[in-house]
Scaffold this active site. Structure first.
Site, PDB file in Angstrom:
ATOM      1  CE  LYS A  30      11.835  -5.756   4.755  1.00  0.00           C
ATOM      2  NZ  LYS A  30      10.387  -5.820   4.690  1.00  0.00           N
ATOM      3  CB  THR A  58      -0.880   0.033   1.259  1.00  0.00           C
ATOM      4  OG1 THR A  58      -1.089  -1.279   1.697  1.00  0.00           O
ATOM      5  CG2 THR A  58      -2.184   0.705   0.979  1.00  0.00           C
ATOM      6  CB  THR A  93       9.460  -3.812   1.652  1.00  0.00           C
ATOM      7  OG1 THR A  93       8.800  -4.297   2.821  1.00  0.00           O
ATOM      8  CG2 THR A  93       9.061  -2.386   1.355  1.00  0.00           C
ATOM      9  CG  ASP A  94       8.312  -9.061   3.543  1.00  0.00           C
ATOM     10  OD1 ASP A  94       7.588  -9.870   4.144  1.00  0.00           O
ATOM     11  OD2 ASP A  94       8.773  -8.036   4.081  1.00  0.00           O
TER      12      ASP A  94
END
Lengths: 463, 628
Positions: free
Chosen positions: A264, A109, A185-186
């Site tokens: 990440k 989102t 983002t994962d």
């Protein structure tokens, strides 16, 4: 009046029976008499993961409370308040002098709006909605949005990667100035890597963006990330697949990372994305771009791009650990995997008991590549004889390709050829920086907290 | 001012009291709760953005904060901060110790408990919480406490996390320190049942004592903070935030009630002139060049720095700006406050106006300003200065506040000032700034937990006070004893020794203070106190002796039995004889009779402390002087 099944949304078991007994349901304005006292409020839907012993009320003061079904003596309805999720849309202003940016949504989102009446957080995605949330975008570019998928990023896979790559190809041909991809983002770095292979020689910037803090909150990094990403897509000279996220955790600047060397690195910090084994492409803020290197591919006026969406998903990553048994490798072979990327220890090692299984894999025509768990540094299998032994068994060192990058590249290579030598050629020929010839001295900068000069340094700058 | 006076204007007032709980760790992370720090290890820069609501609009507060465009700096100290406070890690499970204490207080207030606690997010855009929202819960509703012959209603009690401490707020930068962030806080909200300013202070005291009686709340400056709501008939509920001390409350409430009345008068004046929200008109003009060369220092300085000067004409507003709204304050301050807070023009004075020309521009300059801005006889003009963006914001805020004057009292949060007046802090937030926090699941409050806590509930202060009154203490002493730290000592001493409750109370409330001040006795625990009284009782020593004995046991470390046995009991005759001997040995000064008696009383009281009361010393002195 047919209220439909939504009248009991989320309620099951005892709680559902209780609602039925008193002839009330979701959005009913009720007065509840219970053994703990009486309460007045609106019945809200129940979350699916919560138990079936409580009814949720939204009180007048805005707070939600749960009342145990066992304590409820009566519920009296005083009317019903439906929730409507429409907002009046403002059109995103069009300026013929500004470049056109296409925003593709895959999930995550990047902007949202709140329905305070119900507490729902609703994604805001159309240009009009984005304009309402982040009005600064209109100063940057013209915007078109398209929602491709709506998945949590751990559910992204070859089907979504292919779809996204094809869509990118179409948009480039249409003539957009740049593309922004909203993504969870994962696995943003997995997608960034595979897109770097599936979309080659792009003439325009392709910028992946997300947010670490949900966009409903005032402190979210979403808006600034989006501003940085659209600026990069609209105005920068960088024609590569990039990840654009915060540099420090402060609201200062974003970093543009090459898609094949970014990862990440923290489960929740805003500053989680880092370039591994090298330095990022550039810094970006509200006003300027600061390139950090001179090998960034430049924006071109032509519309030529190579889209190659091959992918064979019979690939896996094996994270070595002490006492790993060969049956793990055996079951991969037995289950039909054609490509195995090993994240080995140190310079790229596994224990001896695995060797027979690795030989078996080679004999079955399976491609096996070695990367390093340490993430930073090169695989170097000549140094110890264990490494040399493994190369004799057909394990191929993948230089300094990150494990996740090697995984997606191997799937992509296998999708193009069944010939192991051909696959090897594809794997070991760098296309987009996934293998570099040199690691600069400042490609590994993990300083430890607590050390006086480090603490001194940190205290002088905004984190 | 009497109750009738306040009732005549329809004054109502309520309280919101925030009290920190005495837990080891914070509410949503495992950082320790420590004293506030003066140093920090790192700084973080953030900005806050408002979130669109389902109506496509921004909440009024959110919009205001967004307009100010502040850079927010958080100073973090590694002793009290982890990545949760930095808003870089999701919350940990709710602190169960805090929940137990909060439930206890909820029960003491007689509230009805919820069965399942849902954590809500309440948005704040001033930066006081790095996430931009406070995690808050509600544990109970609809309680009450006794007050005189009525009851004051408690709307709710909630458990929530405390915010950062503001260190500075200058121009476009606001600095916070995060040590306080996350400390568990309970918020007690009363109904607006208080009818006079004094009642508000009284109720605040009662609630304070109630929470302190648990022994589980943090005490000290800033650990309890009061917000007061005030409204008058025709006015609006205005919240005055951050009242640091209860004694300040009556004056603040009184001044606010009258500020609202003044604003209602202004509304009437404007409406009588035909000015309403629809007919309100204003114009603005840049007057930078018109006032060049002025000797009015604030503007001269601004001009030197290359800033702009603008004039805002408020049509029909003549005389309004100089109308008094608070002691020593006029309506112009309402406007100046908005310009300060929203346009960030915080060097005061930040405006000048035509209702009070005297100490600002020269009269010639005023004439030019009025002419250039086309001000008419019935109008007022406000001059504001600043950088282009800030000045523009200033003009719009001046017009906004002036228009609001036609409607009466605006929806505001005010801040308490040291002189008992208040200033604008922010637009009052809409009632629905909250939505569920989905980072943590709802938490069920089981019957077992409730019973466990109920079994340990402390006696309510007012029940205790009644019990003490029944023992014979007058109501003031009973009240003081019921909330004193030494009430447990009182209970023990009264049940275990033979000294009457009135004597024991006097010793604990007055005697202890004298021992500390006069004799430097810093500590006297309950056990020593009771043992001393017991030992004295066994030897049937008079109650006058107890203070002296306590000095020996608590001050000098003598064992109670020894102190009691070494106390020489004097019969009345022997005592009289000794006093006469002593008085005769003194060189009495040559002063008038009354002062002589007082002097001698003092000498006797000191010398024979433990044997006689002050009254008895006086009687003796009186007799002695008369006989000489």
């Amino acid at each position: 009046m047919n209220l439909g099944s939504d009248i009991y949304k989320g309620y099951r078991g005892d709680a559902l029976e209780c609602l039925k007994k008193f002839e009330v349901g979701v959005w009913f304005d009720v007065e509840v008499d219970s053994t703990r006292g009486n309460f007045r409020g609106i019945i809200l839907p129940r979350s699916e993961t919560a138990d079936d012993d409580h009814i949720v009320l939204k009180l007048d003061n805005g707070y939600n409370v749960g009342l145990a079904v066992g304590t409820i003596e009566s519920m009296t309805a005083h009317g019903r308040r439906e929730a409507h999720y429409k907002i009046p849309e403002k059109a995103f202003p069009f300026d013929p002098k500004k470049p056109m940016v296409k925003l593709l949504g895959t999930g995550g989102t990047i902007a949202s709006r709140l329905d305070y009446r119900t507490g729902a957080v609703i994604p805001a995605f159309t240009p009009g909605e984005l304009y309402g949330s982040v009005p600064e975008l209109a100063d940057i570019c013209n915007l078109e949005t398209e929602k491709l998928y709506g998945v949590f990023s751990e559910n992204m896979g070859p089907e979504q990667w292919k779809g996204t790559a094809e869509k990118i190809g179409e948009e480039i041909v249409k003539g957009v100035a740049g593309i922004v991809i909203g993504h969870g983002t994962d696995t943003m770095h997995h997608t960034a890597a595979i897109l770097s292979f599936m979309v080659q020689d792009t003439p325009v910037p392709i910028v992946m963006v997300g947010s670490q803090r949900s966009s409903d909150r005032p402190s979210s990094d979403a808006a600034l990330n989006l501003i940085h990403a659209t600026r990069t897509a609209a105005h920068s000279d960088f024609a590569e697949v990039m990840v654009c996220m915060f540099g420090p955790t402060s609201d200062q600047y974003g970093l543009l990372h090459r898609g094949t060397r970014v990862r990440k690195m923290h489960s929740s910090y805003r500053s989680t994305f880092r370039t591994i084994g090298d330095i990022p492409l550039a810094m970006v803020d509200r006003e300027k771009f600061t390139p950090l290197r001179d090998d960034i591919k430049k924006r071109r006026k032509d519309r030529n791009v190579t889209i190659n969406t091959a992918f064979d998903d019979r690939v896996t990553i094996v994270y070595y650990y002490p006492n790993m048994k060969p049956d793990i490798i055996d079951s991969l072979i037995d289950n039909g995997y054609r490509g195995i990327v090993i994240a080995g220890t140190g310079l790229g090692h596994v224990n001896k008991p695995l060797y027979p299984a690795l030989k078996r894999a080679f004999d079955e025509g399976i491609s096996v590549y070695m990367t390093v768990q340490t993430l930073w540094g090169y695989v170097q299998m000549y140094v110890y004889d264990t490494g040399r032994d493994m190369m004799d068994l057909g394990v191929i060192p993948a230089y300094n390709m990150l494990p996740e990058v090697a995984y997606v590249k191997l799937g992509w290579a296998l999708g193009q050829s069944e010939d192991r030598e051909e696959v090897k050629k594809i794997m070991l020929t760098p296309i987009a920086g996934e293998i570099t010839e040199r690691e600069p001295h400042n490609g590994y900068l993990i300083y430890q907290g607590g050390i006086p000069e480090v603490e001194e340094f940190i205290s002088q700058y905004k984190k | 001012m009497t109750l009738e006076d306040y009732q005549a204007v329809g004054m109502k007032s309520g309280l919101e009291i925030h009290q920190q709980l005495d837990t080891e760790k914070k509410l949503f992370c495992r950082c320790p709760v420590r004293p506030y720090s003066e140093v920090f290890d790192a700084q973080i820069l953030r900005h806050m953005r408002p979130t669109l609501s389902e109506l496509g609009e921004y909440d009024g507060t959110a919009l205001m904060e967004f307009k100010t465009k502040k850079n927010i700096i958080y100073q973090i100290n590694k002793e009290t901060v982890c990545t949760y406070e930095m808003d870089d890690t999701p919350p940990f499970e709710l602190n169960q110790q805090a929940l137990d204490i909060a439930l206890e207080i909820t029960m003491l207030l007689g509230c009805k408990l919820v069965s399942e606690v849902h954590i809500a997010r309440k948005q704040y855009l001033d930066g006081s919480i790095p996430t931009g929202f406070q995690r808050t819960t509600i544990l109970g509703v609809d309680g009450s406490i006794p007050y005189g012959d009525r009851r004051i209603g408690i709307i709710q009690l909630g458990l929530e996390e405390d915010a950062c401490r503001e260190i500075s707020d200058i121009g476009h930068e606001r600095v916070y320190r995060t040590d306080r962030l996350g400390i568990p806080l309970i918020e007690t909200v009363t109904y607006p049942d208080m009818r006079t300013p004094q009642e508000v202070a009284d109720v605040a005291q009662i609630i304070r004592h109630l929470t302190r009686s648990t022994g589980k709340v943090r005490t000290g400056i800033g650990k309890t903070r009061q917000d007061v709501n005030v409204s008058v008939a025709g006015g609006r509920r205005v919240e005055i935030k951050g009242v640091p001390r209860i004694p300040m409350i009556p004056l603040l409430v009184h001044n606010e009630a009258f500020r609202q009345l003044a604003l209602l008068d202004i509304k009437k004046m404007l409406n009588d002139r035909g000015i309403t929200g629809e007919t309100f008109r204003y114009d603005s003009a840049e007057i930078t060049d018109i006032v060049r060369g002025t000797r009015y220092l604030p503007v001269a300085t601004a001009l030197k720095e290359g800033l702009e000067v603008h004039a805002v004409v408020l049509r029909g507003f003549r005389g309004i700006l100089s109308t008094k709204t608070q002691p020593e304050t006029t309506f112009s301050k309402e406007i100046s406050d908005r310009v300060r807070v929203v346009a960030c023009l915080d060097t005061l004075p930040n405006i000048a106006h035509s209702d009070s020309e005297g100490e600002t521009f020269s009269s010639a300059e005023w004439t030019k300003i009025k002419k250039h801005s086309k001000m008419g006889d019935k109008d007022a003009v406000v001059v504001v200065w600043g950088g282009a963006d800030d000045a523009k914001m200033g003009i719009s805020e001046i017009a906004l506040r002036a228009r609001e004057a036609t409607a009466g009292v605006p929806d505001e949060t005010r801040q308490a000032l040291a002189d008992g007046t208040n200033g604008f802090e922010r637009i009052l937030p809409g009632p629905n700034r909250m939505y569920p926090d989905t980072d943590l699941p709802p938490l069920a409050i089981t019957d077992e937990r409730i019973e466990r806590i109920r079994a340990t509930l402390a006696e309510l202060p007012w029940d205790r006070q009644k019990r003490y009154e029944e023992m014979g203490l007058d109501s003031e002493t009973a009240r003081r004893m019921s909330i004193s730290k030494r009430r447990y000592a009182f209970d023990k001493a009264v049940s275990k020794t033979d000294y009457p409750p009135t004597i024991v109370a006097e010793l604990l409330l007055g005697g202890m203070r004298r021992l500390r001040r006069r004799d430097g006795v810093s500590r006297c625990d309950d056990t020593s106190f009771v043992d001393t009284l017991n030992a004295a009782g066994e030897r049937k020593l008079p109650s006058q002796s107890l203070e002296v004995l306590l000095k020996k046991t608590c001050g000098d470390g003598v064992k109670p039995a020894e102190a009691a046995s070494s106390f020489e009991v004097l019969g009345a005759g022997k005592l009289e004889k000794k006093m006469k001997e002593f008085a005769s040995s003194l060189e009495l000064p040559d002063i008038d009779r009354e002062r002589l008696v007082n002097y001698l009383t003092g000498q006797i009281a000191i010398r024979f402390r433990g044997y006689i009361t002050g009254r008895e010393a006086f009687d003796f002195a009186d007799r002695f002087v008369a006989s000489v």
